[in-house]
Enzyme design. Structure first.
Site, mmCIF file in Angstrom:
data_model
loop_
_atom_site.group_PDB
_atom_site.id
_atom_site.type_symbol
_atom_site.label_atom_id
_atom_site.label_comp_id
_atom_site.label_asym_id
_atom_site.label_seq_id
_atom_site.Cartn_x
_atom_site.Cartn_y
_atom_site.Cartn_z
ATOM 1 N N TRP A 46 2.677 2.113 -6.242
ATOM 2 C CA TRP A 46 1.530 2.256 -7.148
ATOM 3 C C TRP A 46 1.495 1.114 -8.151
ATOM 4 O O TRP A 46 0.459 0.791 -8.694
ATOM 5 C CB TRP A 46 1.580 3.606 -7.876
ATOM 6 C CG TRP A 46 1.248 4.720 -6.949
ATOM 7 C CD1 TRP A 46 2.121 5.592 -6.377
ATOM 8 C CD2 TRP A 46 -0.036 5.070 -6.444
ATOM 9 N NE1 TRP A 46 1.463 6.470 -5.549
ATOM 10 C CE2 TRP A 46 0.137 6.172 -5.583
ATOM 11 C CE3 TRP A 46 -1.331 4.562 -6.644
ATOM 12 C CZ2 TRP A 46 -0.930 6.771 -4.919
ATOM 13 C CZ3 TRP A 46 -2.393 5.164 -5.978
ATOM 14 C CH2 TRP A 46 -2.170 6.249 -5.127
ATOM 15 N N ASP A 62 -3.149 -2.367 0.850
ATOM 16 C CA ASP A 62 -1.940 -1.874 0.221
ATOM 17 C C ASP A 62 -0.904 -1.737 1.333
ATOM 18 O O ASP A 62 -1.047 -0.894 2.213
ATOM 19 C CB ASP A 62 -2.253 -0.511 -0.412
ATOM 20 C CG ASP A 62 -1.174 -0.041 -1.350
ATOM 21 O OD1 ASP A 62 -0.248 -0.813 -1.634
ATOM 22 O OD2 ASP A 62 -1.263 1.116 -1.798
ATOM 23 N N PRO A 88 -7.387 -0.965 -2.688
ATOM 24 C CA PRO A 88 -6.846 -1.294 -1.375
ATOM 25 C C PRO A 88 -6.444 -0.045 -0.585
ATOM 26 O O PRO A 88 -5.642 0.733 -1.067
ATOM 27 C CB PRO A 88 -5.608 -2.134 -1.710
ATOM 28 C CG PRO A 88 -5.197 -1.657 -3.069
ATOM 29 C CD PRO A 88 -6.459 -1.272 -3.778
ATOM 30 N N GLN A 94 -7.655 9.396 -6.944
ATOM 31 C CA GLN A 94 -7.178 8.190 -7.622
ATOM 32 C C GLN A 94 -7.129 8.327 -9.140
ATOM 33 O O GLN A 94 -6.736 7.412 -9.841
ATOM 34 C CB GLN A 94 -8.018 6.979 -7.222
ATOM 35 C CG GLN A 94 -7.980 6.671 -5.752
ATOM 36 C CD GLN A 94 -6.572 6.446 -5.227
ATOM 37 O OE1 GLN A 94 -5.686 6.012 -5.944
ATOM 38 N NE2 GLN A 94 -6.344 6.785 -3.969
#
Length: 1017
Positions: free
Chosen positions: A514, A81, A42, A549
């Site tokens: 997160w 997100d 996201p 990431q």
RNA sequence: GGGCCCGUGGCUCAGCCUGGUUAGAGCGUUCGCCUGAUAAGCGAAAGGUCCGGGGUUCAAACCCCCGCGGGCCCA
């Protein structure tokens, strides 16, 4: 109709409209097939996408379109997100808030409401941007981290963690942002250059007057919280007698580091009094430097301890403040020392800090240093520029504070995590086996609590009376209805009654964002509320994100997933790079080098943008280059023209494709062989996510083989009469090439591919409604003919050499030449020329081609006077006569009994008059360039045809229109070529000596003449 | 200090995993050519210590080791 030039904007607008009106995405989606579970990482709802997020979604879209064309039923739910500090900070800025008190004053409920509005608004804006990139995802039904169902999934995970003993609440030194007043995860800390004091401080040794142990620090503000000094047990330390301003002092520090430190401190002389190893220093007591200023420090005793983390830098003695450093904290725990943290959440000293109370820590640095000067405890003061952690959102320098936080005990599941990543397919391989492995190996417990407002509330309720804890693992455990918002502050209104009769209240914290995205692999499909999809799909078949990431989403997902299900949540991970500017720098507002995706689309269109970003290796960083992007645009134009070429003739003849029905020429078989080879490789490369190779192979095939060569070869065939089988074979071949190769590239360049499908494919064969309802082409390997491809490669090389030879002789291609001789010893080349002779004759525009093993050249042998002169002296002229009679190079050169070296002779080859030569791989071509009368006539005929064609075009005549042509040249000049001129120019009549209609002057190779043409009606 | 990645003509990049013709494209430069796909297109020329050094090998841009430079992440 296919317009004369490619306009990406027009094509994209038409196709978008078509997709929308005909609901093509919905139709593609409604097809059934094998399940393919993709999870969208996201993006954070910042409000605008940038080049990197665009690239990310383009990669995803390309792979998903490919999978769909292969019959898969794809889960393509996009994600957002939406919680967290970035949005809180934005809203704070909007209202001019400076700290948490401003938020509390404004009202938490209103604040959270604003955050939600902001996130939703941004989500909508970004959705439009992604759609404009041609990204096909289920935009109407995205997953959002703010939804109750999603929050439920996070609660489920935390309960699991608790059940497995992985949820811990502990006092811990954490990264702390004094502006945002919250703990930060390691992943939220950004490192940047910062200037700080660099000071050497003398700690007075107890009961030893004028004796000090010397420490070094860049954070003077932590000195009031000093508890101990650490030395390395293995290092050698020494006590020095050092003289400064004729006064002596006794200083303890690492022996080998002393010289540098003492000279910095302006000591004139020093000598070693005593040496010890670090172990021996343990237990040495010192007086706290602020024993009088900071009351608590008076209570505690301060000693030297040993620790292996002490490095041989600065003084070798490390100041330990357990409240402000992780290693310090761990040492304190193991030695049972007090954890002293006199700094509050705003980064301000509290009462425990004595006289420093009320000061902000970074401002306190100077105050502390001044105080130490007063006490004469500064040995040296300097400045240092070093990498220092900053809050990822507000960019404030962080501090370390010991606080009570909630943790996931990653250290307890690390082994399992490492084991699981081995089972995942990583592209590239090192993303997992090296990079990710390294990150996990160094991972510490994950601090998941934040002292903020806009986030998923941590579902832990604690009894005020007895301390009993309750973890809520599902929203069903609370009285929840659809219209109740689960965010703060409403959630805090919910309380439970404890067994002890007390009231259980929720801890005020929210989750690290997160953690939100970390549960996406099941939250996005409704688990645990809905079980069905999860059971069918999980874990994900595929995810792809940028290399940032590694410590972000790849990590958070792995952690949560092992907690809940004991395995990795993904099977294949493609890690892609970052977008940088042309100089390899990050794009940032401050550098002014940001390139907006919109800007690129406006200039070159979506398809070209996509092809450009997909043309370099995904895992490499992408240096955005306008030149390269525009270059793709030029290539697309050629592709457009090639399809248009095919279209023009096929539609004129009402061609219909029903497979290959006619006998193929050698060039047809060749291009089909190339086609199938390309299709085969494309399928392989796609399976391994080598997207760039598919793009590159496509361009090479379509431009290099199809457009530049095949179309040139068949030009004359498409002008043949209506039912010519040779022409129909060419059509069939062209159609097949375009059909298959455009379908291959459709996932990459969806707009132009769909446009061709609608405007080209549909005209000539039975089609589906959309190209994306077609199958991805598979190779028909029986068409692949290695031999033929090699032969054609040879022929192209010979053609190129011949062109170069023409260049040398200044004979343009339009002028026919008599003879081409190919000299080669290689059988393969001879065969190639023989079997593809016609192609070579046509392309080289020569009347005859011969292959010889040795082209007859005259060998001219001359004496090398420079060499033989000194040896033969006066016999040189006789030697010259001897050489003159040599027909070929002798094995040995013996003259009057003297053996001479090979260098005594100079050998030259004289090729016959009228030839030019040029070598190619494996041979040499000799081109006869002399013209005779017949050749000249033909040349002029071709020149005239060419001029008339140009004039036809200037008059805007249609390809099929007839004309009458007038020439004021002597008919003798083109004798024998009248019919040819008329046929080529569609002239019903060719008149000499008279001029009518559109008249133009021409000058061909110095000969001036006029041509007139008029339309035949 | 550690991990990972990158380093190939002026520029942007393929090739490296799986060693094997004379290391390829495109852009840019120069010179040509072609043309009913044409406000395009094609070719040629010039331009390379494949970052440096060592090793393995009959053979290294490619595999291994050591450096150097750049980037990202971590300490």
């Amino acid at each position: 109709m296919i317009p004369p030039s490619y306009s990406p904007q027009k094509v994209e607008a038409e196709v978008s409209k078509f997709w929308k009106e005909k609901k093509i995405y919905e139709k593609v989606k409604s097809r059934s097939g094998r399940k393919f579970y993709f999870v969208d990482g996201p993006p954070y709802t910042t409000g605008r996408i940038h080049l990197g997020t665009a690239w990310n979604k383009i990669i995803k879209d390309t792979i998903l379109r490919y999978k769909r064309m292969n019959g898969y039923d794809i889960t393509d739910t996009p994600g957002w997100d939406m919680h967290g500090l970035p949005i809180e900070v934005k809203v704070e800025q909007e209202f001019g808030f400076k700290n948490k008190r401003d938020i509390e004053k404004f009202g938490v409920e209103k604040f959270v409401q604003k955050c939600m509005e902001y996130a939703l608004k941004n989500k909508d804006a970004m959705t439009e941007q992604f759609k404009s990139l041609g990204v096909w995802m289920d935009w109407e039904n995205p997953y959002m981290t703010i939804k109750a169902e999603y929050i439920n999934a996070a609660w489920f995970a935390i309960k699991k963690a608790h059940e497995k003993g992985l949820l811990e609440r502990k006092l811990m030194v954490v990264n702390w942002c004094p502006r945002c007043e919250t703990a930060l995860a390691d992943a939220e800390v950004e490192y940047a250059e910062k200037e700080d004091p660099s000071i050497y401080v003398k700690f007075p040794i107890k009961n030893e007057p004028n004796t000090y142990i010397v420490i070094w620090t860049t954070t003077p503000w932590t000195l009031p919280a000093n508890i101990a000094v650490a030395v390395n047990p293995a290092f050698e330390y020494a006590k020095f007698r050092a003289i400064k301003n004729s006064k002596e002092e006794f200083l303890i520090l690492a022996k080998d580091l002393a010289e540098d430190v003492l000279s910095k401190g302006d000591y004139k002389h020093w000598e070693i009094i005593e040496t010890y190893n670090g172990k021996e220093l343990e237990g040495l007591e010192y007086e706290h430097i602020f024993a009088n200023e900071v009351p608590k420090q008076k209570i505690w005793t301060h000693k030297v301890y040993t620790a292996s983390f002490v490095t041989a830098e600065n003084t070798g003695c490390v100041h330990i403040a357990p409240g402000h450093g992780l290693e310090d904290y761990e040492l304190a725990i193991s030695k049972n020392l007090p954890i002293f943290n006199p700094v509050d959440e705003r980064g301000v000293y509290n009462e425990d800090a004595g006289i420093f109370a009320g000061l902000r820590v970074f401002e306190a640095n100077d105050v502390v240093i001044d105080k130490l000067y007063e006490k004469n405890l500064i040995l040296y003061e300097g400045k240092i520029i070093h990498r220092y952690g900053h809050c990822w959102r507000c960019k404030s320098p962080i501090i370390y504070r010991s606080t009570e936080q909630w943790f996931i005990a990653i250290t307890k599941i690390k082994e399992k995590m490492l084991e699981e990543i081995n089972k995942v397919v990583w592209i590239p391989e090192w993303a997992g086996s090296a990079r990710f492995k390294d990150w996990i190996s160094n991972a510490k417990d994950w601090c998941i609590s934040r002292q903020r407002y806009w986030g998923i509330p941590i579902p832990v309720w604690i009894c005020e009376k007895c301390g009993e804890m309750r973890i809520v693992g599902s929203i069903d455990e609370i009285e929840w209805k659809e219209d109740i918002d689960l965010h703060k502050p409403r959630i805090d209104e919910i309380t439970f009654e404890c067994k002890c009769g007390g009231v259980m209240k929720r801890v005020p914290d929210v989750f690290d964002v997160w953690f939100d995205s970390g549960v996406a692999s099941w939250a996005s499909i409704g688990y645990p509320a809905k079980k069905e999809l999860f059971e069918k799909l999980w874990p994900a078949d595929f995810i792809t994100e940028g290399h940032d990431q590694t410590r972000g989403w790849f990590y958070s997902q792995l952690g949560t997933s092992i907690i809940c299900f004991d395995r990795a949540p993904y099977k294949t991970v493609l890690m892609h790079g970052f977008t940088l500017d042309e100089l390899g720098r990050k794009m940032s507002k401050s550098l002014g080098n940001v390139i907006e995706p919109e800007e690129v689309i406006e200039q070159i269109g979506v398809d070209c943008f996509r092809l450009y970003v997909l043309s370099s290796a995904p895992w490499e960083d992408l240096r955005f280059s306008w030149d390269e992007a525009r270059n793709i645009n030029r290539m697309m134009n050629v592709i457009w023209n090639a399809v248009r070429f095919a279209y023009t003739y096929m539609s004129l003849d009402n061609f219909k494709y029903e497979g290959i029905k006619h006998e193929l020429s050698v060039e047809d078989r060749w291009i089909l062989s190339r086609l199938e080879r390309f299709v085969k490789s494309a399928n392989n490369e796609m399976e391994n996510c080598q997207l760039h190779r598919v793009v590159r192979n496509f361009l090479e095939f379509f431009l290099g083989d199809f457009s530049r060569w095949y179309i040139q070869l068949i030009r004359s065939r498409v002008w043949e009469e209506k039912e010519s089988p040779s022409k129909l074979a060419a059509y069939e071949t062209m159609f097949k090439v375009i059909d298959k190769s455009i379908r291959i590239i459709a996932p990459f360049a969806p707009f132009i591919s769909e446009w061709f499908y609608q405007n080209f494919f549909k005209s000539f064969r039975k089609t589906e409604e959309s190209i994306f309802l077609e199958d991805y082409p598979k190779a028909e390997e029986e068409y692949i003919d290695d031999e033929l491809e090699i032969k054609m490669k040879i022929i192209r090389q010979i053609f190129e050499a011949t062109s170069a030879a023409r260049n040398k002789a200044k004979r343009k291609l339009r002028w026919p030449l008599r003879e081409l001789i190919v000299e080669t010893q290689k059988e393969k080349i001879a065969e190639a020329v023989e079997s593809l002779k016609n192609i070579l004759l046509n392309q080289c525009n020569v009347k005859e081609i011969k292959v010889v093993k040795n082209f007859e050249k005259k060998v001219v042998i001359k004496p090398n006077f420079k060499v033989v002169g000194p040896i033969l002296k006066n016999k040189v002229s006789e030697f010259a006569k001897f050489v003159e009679n040599l027909r070929e190079l002798p094995e040995k050169i013996v003259f009057e009994g003297i053996e001479l070296g090979r260098d005594a002779l100079i050998v030259e080859y004289e090729i016959p008059a009228g030839f030019v030569y040029e070598s190619f791989e494996g041979g040499v071509v000799y081109l006869y360039t002399e013209l005779d009368k017949d050749l000249i006539r033909e040349a002029y005929a071709r020149e005239i045809v060419r001029r008339i064609q140009e004039m036809r075009k200037e008059m805007n005549l249609n390809v099929e229109d007839y004309i009458r042509s007038y020439l004021d040249v002597d008919p003798e000049l083109v004798e024998g070529w009248r019919e040819y001129i008329m046929r080529e120019t569609r002239s019903k009549e060719l008149v000499f000596g008279e001029l009518k209609g559109y008249i133009k002057d021409w000058d061909v190779e110095g000969m001036k003449f006029k041509i007139g043409i008029e339309r035949w009606s």
